[in-house]
Scaffold this active site. Structure first.
Site: not given
Ligand code: NCD
Length: 308
Positions: A51-52, A101, A129
């Site tokens: 997603r991100t 990230r 985040h």
């Molecule tokens: C989260 C993350 O990467 O911290 N995911 C995200 O970015 N939507 C949550 C997760 O990985 O559980």
């Protein structure tokens, strides 16, 4: 040169402005379709993501820009031993803005000290985040009409869950917010967040291990995955991974207008039967994440004088 490393790098007025821009994008996406024409976003992801990373990339395409992408540490010079500082300096030569990230807490901060373009922290280890929090805030704004006077339950891995840490920092700034922290003993919220955020700002909170008992009072229930990759041993993970499973039975005791959220990916924490419940908001959160990232990219590039 401004970077967004933590949600507290944005004032509440700026968050409100981002939400307003995101709502305007939802209303009239065409108005923004060449807002960042010719500009380049680099996505630098040293940890898994669906997603991100893709929402950042979709966001930049929908603003008329281009995307350069590193989708794993093993495919970049990090595998040869290049430092985060050098990587950030190098990517600044190619891109106008960087979303990054990294598994190490503080990596985005180091990148921002060395880059010559804005850095957006897309997750640094178990720390922060901020853009997931912006997606969460847009969801809460659209579902609840604002942020004040809400009882917010956070359930699951509150120790390693960076989305929880950032959401608490953000929501603690609004009056009337109360938190119910639901986790196993071993996965409780780190004491630095209790001390520096909750206690410091006199934000009321309760801690419990019992989800069923907490549910009736909640306006928002934010479920999280137990963060397997941050555990030191597999045994502890296996013991804790299914601590909480939200299902239709448990939801019978919840408010009719509860907003059920989850940053995703989901493993077992929410049974798929809940997806049909009109209170389930986690897939809307995914979509809103793209719009708020568009608003953020636009804001940072405008500030940097790169977009008109
Ligand atoms: C989260 C993350 O990467 O911290 N995911 C995200 O970015 N939507 C949550 C997760 O990985 O559980």
């Amino acid at each position: 040169m401004r970077s967004i490393i933590d949600i507290q790098d944005l004032t509440i007025e700026e968050i409100q402005a981002l939400i307003m821009t995101a709502c305007d994008i939802i209303r009239d996406p065409n108005k923004y379709s060449s807002a960042c024409r010719g500009k380049k976003l680099a996505t630098l992801f040293f940890e898994p993501s669906t997603r991100t990373r893709l929402s950042f990339e979709a966001a930049m395409y929908e603003l008329g820009g281009y995307v350069l992408s590193v989708s794993s540490g093993s495919s970049s010079s990090a595998a040869k031993g290049e430092s985060v500082a050098d990587t950030a300096r190098v990517i600044s030569c190619y891109a106008d803005i960087i979303a990054m990230r990294h598994p190490k807490e503080g990596a985005a901060y180091v990148a921002a000290q060395n880059a010559t373009v804005p850095i957006i922290n897309a997750g640094d280890g178990g720390h922060s985040h901020p853009t997931q929090t912006l997606a969460d805030l847009l969801t809460i704004h659209l579902e609840k009409g604002g942020f004040g006077d809400l009882t917010v339950g956070l359930c699951g891995d509150l120790k390693f869950g960076r989305t929880v840490h950032s959401l608490i920092k953000a929501m603690s700034r609004y009056p009337g917010v109360k938190f119910v922290l639901i986790s196993p003993e071993e996965l409780k919220l780190p004491s630095y967040i209790k001390k520096d955020v909750l206690k410091k700002n006199d934000v009321p909170y309760e801690q419990t291990t019992d989800l069923a008992e907490a549910i009736p009072q909640l306006d928002i229930l934010y479920m999280t995955r137990v963060q397997k990759e941050r555990f030191f041993n597999e045994e502890d993970y296996l013991r804790l991974k299914d601590s909480y499973i939200l299902d239709p039975k448990k939801l019978e005791a919840a408010k009719k207008d509860l907003c059920i959220m989850h940053p995703l990916p989901r493993v077992n924490e929410i049974s798929v039967a809940v997806d049909r419940d009109p209170r389930a908001c986690y897939f809307k959160q995914v979509l809103y994440g793209k719009y708020i990232r568009m608003a953020l990219i636009l804001m940072l590039l405008e500030e940097a004088g790169a977009c008109v």
